[in-house]
Design a protein around this motif. Structure first.
Motif, PDB file in Angstrom:
ATOM      1  N   CYS A  27       0.395  -1.117   0.236  1.00 18.80           N
ATOM      2  CA  CYS A  27      -0.054  -0.610  -0.377  1.00 18.80           C
ATOM      3  C   CYS A  27       0.813   1.374   0.223  1.00 18.80           C
ATOM      4  O   CYS A  27       0.513   2.345  -0.535  1.00 18.80           O
ATOM      5  N   CYS A  30       2.543   1.707  -3.556  1.00 19.86           N
ATOM      6  CA  CYS A  30       2.320   2.247  -4.148  1.00 19.86           C
ATOM      7  C   CYS A  30       1.765   3.582  -3.659  1.00 19.86           C
ATOM      8  O   CYS A  30       2.446   4.918  -5.162  1.00 19.86           O
ATOM      9  N   ASP A  65       0.306  -6.372  -4.560  1.00 18.48           N
ATOM     10  CA  ASP A  65       0.286  -4.817  -5.556  1.00 18.48           C
ATOM     11  C   ASP A  65      -0.221  -4.337  -6.192  1.00 18.48           C
ATOM     12  O   ASP A  65      -0.502  -3.845  -7.143  1.00 18.48           O
ATOM     13  N   MET A  67      -4.003  -4.296  -6.637  1.00 18.48           N
ATOM     14  CA  MET A  67      -5.676  -3.501  -6.241  1.00 18.48           C
ATOM     15  C   MET A  67      -6.579  -4.131  -6.167  1.00 18.48           C
ATOM     16  O   MET A  67      -7.105  -3.729  -4.971  1.00 18.48           O
ATOM     17  N   SER A  68      -6.804  -5.420  -7.228  1.00 17.92           N
ATOM     18  CA  SER A  68      -7.570  -6.100  -7.223  1.00 17.92           C
ATOM     19  C   SER A  68      -7.912  -6.892  -5.982  1.00 17.92           C
ATOM     20  O   SER A  68      -9.042  -7.372  -5.151  1.00 17.92           O
ATOM     21  N   SER A  70      -5.855  -6.349  -2.973  1.00 16.73           N
ATOM     22  CA  SER A  70      -5.345  -6.082  -1.969  1.00 16.73           C
ATOM     23  C   SER A  70      -6.371  -5.007  -1.139  1.00 16.73           C
ATOM     24  O   SER A  70      -6.761  -4.987   0.010  1.00 16.73           O
ATOM     25  N   MET A  71      -7.272  -4.436  -2.275  1.00 12.50           N
ATOM     26  CA  MET A  71      -8.375  -3.365  -2.339  1.00 12.50           C
ATOM     27  C   MET A  71      -9.820  -3.720  -2.025  1.00 12.50           C
ATOM     28  O   MET A  71     -10.395  -3.645  -2.367  1.00 12.50           O
TER      29      MET A  71
END
Length: 488
Positions: A27, A30, A65, A67-68, A70-71
């Motif tokens: 996080c 990035c 890393d 986003m789909s 990690s978030m």
């Protein structure tokens, strides 16, 4: 060449992410690469320094890393916390002593417990969150240890932090419109505020007196700034000789105040209307002792005394010689009950400090006369009271005289006020015209009651003697008649 090197140096200096360290927290990696404000601030955050990931507060998978991933919601990503979620993220760790120990923290873990009981832990007008959240004071994405001088909760910065809300009339109107919003402005005029602004982190700031997580309303008897508790709060610093070393002020104020008439009323009798430290020194705009305005503060409670003094002969002299007014005679922290011994020309009388038989003689004579008069009223009052009580114990009706004697006690109080006029005639008018006139009346009534008592007692004795005598005479006469009758 020199100009080129300078330009390169400036470029390097203003590139905060240039030296940003690569971490396992994807996080941060990035966001840092994007150079956003959040990641830039987080570089110095104590949590970042401890290796705590963004995911600790925001959820998600900080190891990916993508986003789909990690978030994603499946990873527990919460995004930007809302309402009480902001503090709940902090509570997870800060209420867990094992977790805090893991990161080498020695912070107490009951902050949330204290905060929930504080005035700030109440529900806001939105009802779904508390009035303040942790980040309102500690900031976010740049939280520094309290000891760091740039921390928002460092003693140097606390007044500014508190005034973000307490200096906003719009905000404070929502929760407590009665609270003034100029506390910080007043604080900056105080000795505490002046030194704090100079960078002295030892002087009192908001949290020193009000507490931090456990702040209660000043009207709450448990509050550190409730009148009954305030002297103890101030004395934490002001009675600590080691802590106060360097400020060149005494550290026995609390000890002396506790023995004073004010201290006994406040600390022993728990009379919240009695003066506390802030009654004379102010609170947010606290000023040091020894300046003219302090003495005038006494007049805010002792209004009549101050008014009489202001037109007395002493006023002009005190002003000319820059003599402190009230405290010159009564002291400051150790203020004794105003008894007769303070008046007159004896060694313990305060008048004798300036007036002797050879110096300021007129005042010496006035002081001596005043003392004689007030002593006379005291003696007469005690005698009248004793006489009336004795008569009452003997069953005499003296209720009117006893009630009247209250006027003499009132005259004594008036005399203690009138003494501040230092006018012999006005003083005599109260003592003789009101006090002694009453005591003389009561003494006459008391003596009359005693005369009546003895008249009744002696009359009864005489009556009994007469009855006894007549009984004996009658007995002898009857006996004589009996003998005469037997002979016939």
């Amino acid at each position: 060449m020199k100009t080129f090197i300078t330009m390169i140096s400036i470029f390097i200096l203003f590139q905060p992410n240039l030296f940003a360290q690569e971490t396992k927290d994807q996080c941060y990696n990035c966001h840092s690469a994007l150079g956003d404000k959040v990641s830039t601030g987080f570089q110095n955050d104590i949590h970042f320094q401890k290796g705590i990931s963004c995911a600790a507060c925001h959820g998600g998978n900080s190891r990916s890393d993508d986003m789909s991933v990690s978030m994603s919601k499946s990873s527990g990503f919460k995004g930007i916390p809302k309402g009480n979620q902001k503090s709940e993220s902090c509570i997870v760790c800060h209420s867990n002593s094992d977790m805090m120990s893991k990161y080498g923290s020695k912070l107490v873990t009951n902050q949330n417990e204290l905060l929930s009981r504080s005035v700030h832990g109440k529900s806001s007008i939105k009802s779904n969150e508390n009035i303040i959240q942790c980040i309102d004071c500690h900031s976010v994405h740049g939280i520094l240890p309290k000891t760091h001088r740039r921390s928002s909760v460092n003693p140097i910065n606390i007044p500014k932090t508190c005034s973000k809300c307490h200096g906003s009339a719009v905000f404070m109107r929502l929760y407590n419109p009665s609270l003034p919003v100029d506390q910080n402005e007043k604080y900056l005029t105080s000795q505490h505020g002046i030194l704090n602004k100079r960078g002295d982190s030892k002087v009192a700031e908001c949290a020193s007196c009000h507490g931090s997580h456990d702040i209660l309303s000043a009207s709450d008897v448990r509050s550190k700034v409730h009148p009954v508790n305030l002297p103890h709060t101030c004395s934490k610093c002001h009675s600590d000789a080691k802590y106060m070393k360097g400020y060149k002020i005494p550290t026995n104020q609390f000890e002396r105040f506790a023995k004073s008439v004010h201290g006994k009323a406040l600390l022993e009798k728990k009379d919240a209307s009695a003066p506390a430290c802030n009654s004379c020194h102010g609170n947010h705009g606290a000023i040091p002792p020894g300046i003219e305005s302090i003495s005038k503060v006494c007049g805010s409670c002792h209004a009549l005394n101050a008014e009489l003094f202001s037109v007395s002969p002493h006023k002009k002299i005190f002003d000319e010689q820059k003599i402190p007014e009230c405290e010159s005679c009564h002291g400051n922290h150790y203020i004794e009950t105003a008894t007769n011994k303070l008046l007159g020309v004896s060694s313990e009388a305060v008048c004798s400090k300036c007036h002797t038989e050879n110096k300021n003689v007129k005042g010496y004579k006035v002081a001596r006369t005043m003392r004689y008069l007030i002593d006379s009223l005291d003696s007469a009052s005690k005698y009248a009271d004793s006489l009336i009580n004795s008569a009452e114990q003997r069953g005499m009706e003296v209720s009117d005289a006893k009630f009247k004697l209250r006027d003499a006690n009132q005259a004594k109080l008036e005399a203690k006020t009138m003494v501040h006029s230092f006018d012999e005639e006005k003083f005599k008018e109260v003592v003789e015209g009101k006090g002694l006139a009453v005591t003389n009346f009561v003494i006459v009534e008391g003596k009359a009651a005693f005369d009546n008592y003895f008249f009744r007692r002696y009359g009864l004795v005489i009556f009994i003697l007469i009855i006894t005598f007549l009984s004996i005479v009658l007995y002898l006469y009857i006996k004589k008649l009996d003998k005469k009758y037997l002979k016939t």
